[in-house]
Design a protein around this motif. Structure first.
Motif, PDB file in Angstrom:
ATOM      1  N   SER A 101     -34.665  52.397  22.224  1.00 16.11           N
ATOM      2  CA  SER A 101     -33.239  52.069  22.213  1.00 16.11           C
ATOM      3  C   SER A 101     -32.584  52.492  20.912  1.00 16.11           C
ATOM      4  O   SER A 101     -33.237  52.655  19.876  1.00 16.11           O
ATOM      5  N   ARG A 118     -24.631  50.639  22.423  1.00 15.50           N
ATOM      6  CA  ARG A 118     -26.070  50.491  22.662  1.00 15.50           C
ATOM      7  C   ARG A 118     -26.486  51.459  23.761  1.00 15.50           C
ATOM      8  O   ARG A 118     -25.798  51.589  24.779  1.00 15.50           O
ATOM      9  N   HIS A 120     -30.148  53.246  25.860  1.00 18.69           N
ATOM     10  CA  HIS A 120     -31.582  53.407  26.031  1.00 18.69           C
ATOM     11  C   HIS A 120     -31.994  54.777  25.503  1.00 18.69           C
ATOM     12  O   HIS A 120     -31.226  55.735  25.566  1.00 18.69           O
ATOM     13  N   ALA A 282     -37.349  47.362  26.025  1.00 22.44           N
ATOM     14  CA  ALA A 282     -35.916  47.290  26.334  1.00 22.44           C
ATOM     15  C   ALA A 282     -35.685  46.868  27.780  1.00 22.44           C
ATOM     16  O   ALA A 282     -34.819  46.032  28.066  1.00 22.44           O
ATOM     17  N   ALA A 283     -36.466  47.427  28.703  1.00 16.22           N
ATOM     18  CA  ALA A 283     -36.326  47.058  30.115  1.00 16.22           C
ATOM     19  C   ALA A 283     -36.709  45.597  30.329  1.00 16.22           C
ATOM     20  O   ALA A 283     -36.057  44.875  31.101  1.00 16.22           O
ATOM     21  N   GLU A 286     -33.859  43.343  29.094  1.00 17.62           N
ATOM     22  CA  GLU A 286     -32.700  43.363  29.982  1.00 17.62           C
ATOM     23  C   GLU A 286     -32.863  42.383  31.130  1.00 17.62           C
ATOM     24  O   GLU A 286     -31.891  41.797  31.601  1.00 17.62           O
ATOM     25  N   GLN A 287     -34.094  42.195  31.609  1.00 14.49           N
ATOM     26  CA  GLN A 287     -34.346  41.330  32.757  1.00 14.49           C
ATOM     27  C   GLN A 287     -35.020  40.024  32.350  1.00 14.49           C
ATOM     28  O   GLN A 287     -35.564  39.317  33.196  1.00 14.49           O
ATOM     29  N   ARG A 327     -35.871  41.192  17.881  1.00 12.89           N
ATOM     30  CA  ARG A 327     -35.397  41.412  19.248  1.00 12.89           C
ATOM     31  C   ARG A 327     -35.851  40.316  20.205  1.00 12.89           C
ATOM     32  O   ARG A 327     -35.523  40.350  21.386  1.00 12.89           O
ATOM     33  N   ASP A 365     -26.958  42.708  16.999  1.00 13.18           N
ATOM     34  CA  ASP A 365     -28.243  43.288  16.634  1.00 13.18           C
ATOM     35  C   ASP A 365     -28.393  43.179  15.125  1.00 13.18           C
ATOM     36  O   ASP A 365     -27.733  43.876  14.365  1.00 13.18           O
TER      37      ASP A 365
END
Length: 381
Positions: A101, A118, A120, A282-283, A286-287, A327, A365
């Motif tokens: 990212s 932001r 990916h 990152a994925a 997100e979830q 993060r 961030d």
């Protein structure tokens, strides 16, 4: 042949002159305490009022500060013109580059975040990322009319500094960032002053700055991402150490137990074992679902190593606060902080005072924001 990363940068050259030590001190006090009178600045600085007035005139001329309407600062004497930061005093671009990212933030000298972008990253190759940084920074600056007052760009990267702090040893998969004189090269490519910093150090400064007057005087910041790093702030300034690597908390852990340290990569692997595969951190973020049963297993696994780290940090630094950030999702950071504790061996029923262990309160961030703040610290404060 005209590769995009070699095109002329549209970013403006740095518009600020080099400030003297006294000018930096006065600007920093105005930033922290505005609105503030010249008399109060003189008292805090130990300078005479005429000296403060000369410095204030120079900073007013530079467009860094402004004078508000006259107010009575006491029962006697002439009305005073309280000093504040100018609305467009200075801006910095803060960047966090990770394997998956890219975050670009526009911040004002006051610490206010004006905008953030932001994306990916499928590939963190430096040439392509440099071009995206310039494109995103230009868009943010243009949208807010901030380009003429750009102080510089701060870039936060994972890894540790090598001898001389001219090279950061970036993680595997980011080999073309692990080059000598990266800061100088990026300055040349982007056409503006560039500050390269470890992401844990940048996040520590970002956390401290966002706390404002409530910030602890000393703080250890644990930066949880793909790995475990961090930074240490003492008296509002980053403690960098001889090589720029103070706060590399993974170095406190024996190699055989490092796989059990609190990292998001370990969480991603545990989720995959439990039938929830994600291609990247990152994925996963997100979830993120705070009701995942895997989170309890991760917390059970990492808490003993986290306790070893915080106990060592408390013994070496004696900070007021240890902050869990990076993060890691805020709810998970709070759960980890609630479980953590320093080793205690009481004497006569008492032990030494230990730091408070808290979760980060930052809203943006923190590494990207902190990287921008470090531009201000290097050039203006």
């Amino acid at each position: 042949m005209n590769p995009s990363h070699l095109r002329p940068s549209p970013l403006p050259a740095q518009p600020f002159r080099a400030l003297s030590a006294n000018e930096r001190m006065v600007l920093g006090l105005i930033r922290q305490h505005a609105p503030i009178s010249r008399a109060e600045l003189a008292r805090r600085c130990g300078l005479t009022i005429p000296s403060i007035s000369r410095i204030a005139e120079a900073l007013l001329s530079d467009g860094l500060i402004a004078a508000e309407e006259k107010v009575m600062m006491g029962r006697m004497g002439q009305p005073s013109l309280p000093l504040v930061l100018a609305p467009d005093a200075a801006f910095a671009i803060g960047v966090a580059v990770r394997a998956d990212s890219l975050v670009v933030t526009l911040s004002h000298l006051s610490g206010a975040v004006r905008a953030q972008a932001r994306e990916h990253l499928a590939d963190p190759a430096r040439d392509a990322v440099e071009a995206r940084i310039i494109d995103l920074a230009t868009a943010l600056l243009d949208a807010h009319g901030a380009a003429p007052r750009l102080c510089g760009i701060g870039i936060a990267l994972s890894g540790f500094f090598l001898e001389g702090q001219e090279q950061i040893n970036a993680p595997l998969g980011m080999e073309d960032w692990a080059i000598d004189r990266l800061e100088s090269l990026m300055h040349t490519r982007m056409g503006v002053p560039v500050v390269i910093e470890n992401d844990g150090n940048a996040a520590a400064i970002g956390e401290h700055d966002q706390r404002g007057a409530q910030a602890p005087s000393s703080m250890a910041y644990l930066y949880i991402d793909r790995g475990l790093g961090g930074g240490m702030v003492v008296d509002g300034r980053l403690m960098r150490g001889a090589h720029g690597n103070a706060g590399e908390f993974t170095g406190l852990i024996p190699p055989e137990t490092r796989p059990l340290r609190p990292t998001l990569e370990l969480l991603r692997r545990m989720l995959e074992e439990d039938g929830l595969p994600f291609p990247s951190i990152a994925a996963m973020l997100e979830q993120f679902d705070e009701d995942w049963p895997t989170l309890d297993r991760w917390l059970d696994t990492v808490t003993p190593v986290a306790n070893a780290v915080v106990s060592a940090a408390a013994a070496l630094l004696d900070p007021q606060e240890v902050v869990i950030g990076g993060r890691i999702p805020p709810s998970l950071a709070r759960r980890l902080a609630d479980r953590m504790a320093c080793y205690t061996v009481p004497l006569r029923g008492r032990d030494r005072p230990f730091p408070q262990i808290t979760a980060s309160v930052a809203h943006d961030d923190t590494a990207a924001f902190g990287a921008g703040m470090m531009c201000f610290q290097r050039y203006l404060l």
